[in-house]
Scaffold this motif. Structure first.
Motif, PDB file in Angstrom:
ATOM      1  N   ASP A  78       0.823  -1.212   0.000  1.00  0.00           N
ATOM      2  CA  ASP A  78       0.000   0.000   0.000  1.00  0.00           C
ATOM      3  C   ASP A  78       0.860   1.267   0.000  1.00  0.00           C
ATOM      4  N   LEU A  93      -4.302  -2.381 -11.176  1.00  0.00           N
ATOM      5  CA  LEU A  93      -4.956  -2.998 -10.018  1.00  0.00           C
ATOM      6  C   LEU A  93      -4.450  -2.312  -8.758  1.00  0.00           C
ATOM      7  N   PRO A  95      -3.904  -1.946  -4.635  1.00  0.00           N
ATOM      8  CA  PRO A  95      -3.526  -3.011  -3.706  1.00  0.00           C
ATOM      9  C   PRO A  95      -4.702  -3.944  -3.401  1.00  0.00           C
ATOM     10  N   THR A  96      -4.444  -5.239  -3.655  1.00  0.00           N
ATOM     11  CA  THR A  96      -5.495  -6.260  -3.553  1.00  0.00           C
ATOM     12  C   THR A  96      -4.893  -7.540  -3.000  1.00  0.00           C
ATOM     13  N   ASP A  97      -5.625  -8.205  -2.116  1.00  0.00           N
ATOM     14  CA  ASP A  97      -5.212  -9.525  -1.635  1.00  0.00           C
ATOM     15  C   ASP A  97      -5.548 -10.555  -2.697  1.00  0.00           C
ATOM     16  N   MET A  98      -4.537 -11.303  -3.131  1.00  0.00           N
ATOM     17  CA  MET A  98      -4.710 -12.289  -4.189  1.00  0.00           C
ATOM     18  C   MET A  98      -4.980 -13.667  -3.579  1.00  0.00           C
ATOM     19  N   ARG A 103      -0.338  -9.908  -1.478  1.00  0.00           N
ATOM     20  CA  ARG A 103      -1.006  -8.629  -1.704  1.00  0.00           C
ATOM     21  C   ARG A 103      -0.252  -7.997  -2.866  1.00  0.00           C
ATOM     22  N   SER A 104      -0.969  -7.559  -3.892  1.00  0.00           N
ATOM     23  CA  SER A 104      -0.347  -7.041  -5.103  1.00  0.00           C
ATOM     24  C   SER A 104      -0.995  -5.748  -5.551  1.00  0.00           C
ATOM     25  N   ALA A 105      -0.184  -4.916  -6.195  1.00  0.00           N
ATOM     26  CA  ALA A 105      -0.663  -3.740  -6.908  1.00  0.00           C
ATOM     27  C   ALA A 105       0.012  -3.769  -8.273  1.00  0.00           C
ATOM     28  N   ASN A 116       4.444  -5.290 -11.088  1.00  0.00           N
ATOM     29  CA  ASN A 116       3.755  -5.835  -9.917  1.00  0.00           C
ATOM     30  C   ASN A 116       4.548  -5.507  -8.664  1.00  0.00           C
TER      31      ASN A 116
END
Length: 129
Positions: A78, A93, A95-98, A103-105, A116
């Motif tokens: 983040d 994308l 910040p997202t929990d995969m 956690r990726s952005a 990434n």
């Protein structure tokens, strides 16, 4: 066989090197207008002008990548996302929990390559990228 580097071919070495200097915090070693290299623990990112592959027509095309992701493992996805979002031409994308435990952005670099920023989610199954 030892891994040497990944090279991105571009029409603007300085612009792309500046972007990746911002992302990594490393200083690129630049060889004139046609080549730059950023090295860090475990990886080297090379940036070459399309002139460096001109002897092999059609071998590489600047700004045409849609299959490779340049990945950086970070401590805080983040925070890095907030630091870099205005420098990136596009956010793909936030910040997202995969589902695979990271956690990726995802951002685009100035040539449109996917970047990434990721970190393992504490307690989740370990995964790469």
């Amino acid at each position: 066989m030892p891994f040497a580097s990944i090279r991105i071919i571009t029409e603007d070495v300085a612009r792309l090197a500046d972007f990746y200097e911002l992302v990594t915090g490393a200083t690129a070693v630049r060889a004139g207008e046609v080549f730059a290299q950023l090295s860090g623990p475990g990886a080297t990112l090379a940036i070459g002008s399309s002139r460096t592959v001109a002897a092999v027509p059609g071998a590489a095309e600047a700004g045409a990548n849609r299959s490779v992701i340049v990945e950086f493992r970070v401590d805080d996805v983040d925070a890095e996302f907030e630091r870099l979002r205005d420098a990136a031409p596009a956010v793909v994308l936030p910040p997202t929990d995969m589902p695979w435990g990271n956690r990726s952005a995802l951002l685009r670099d100035p040539d449109g390559n996917l970047v990434n920023l990721f970190a393992p989610i504490p307690g989740a199954a370990p995964a790469a990228g």
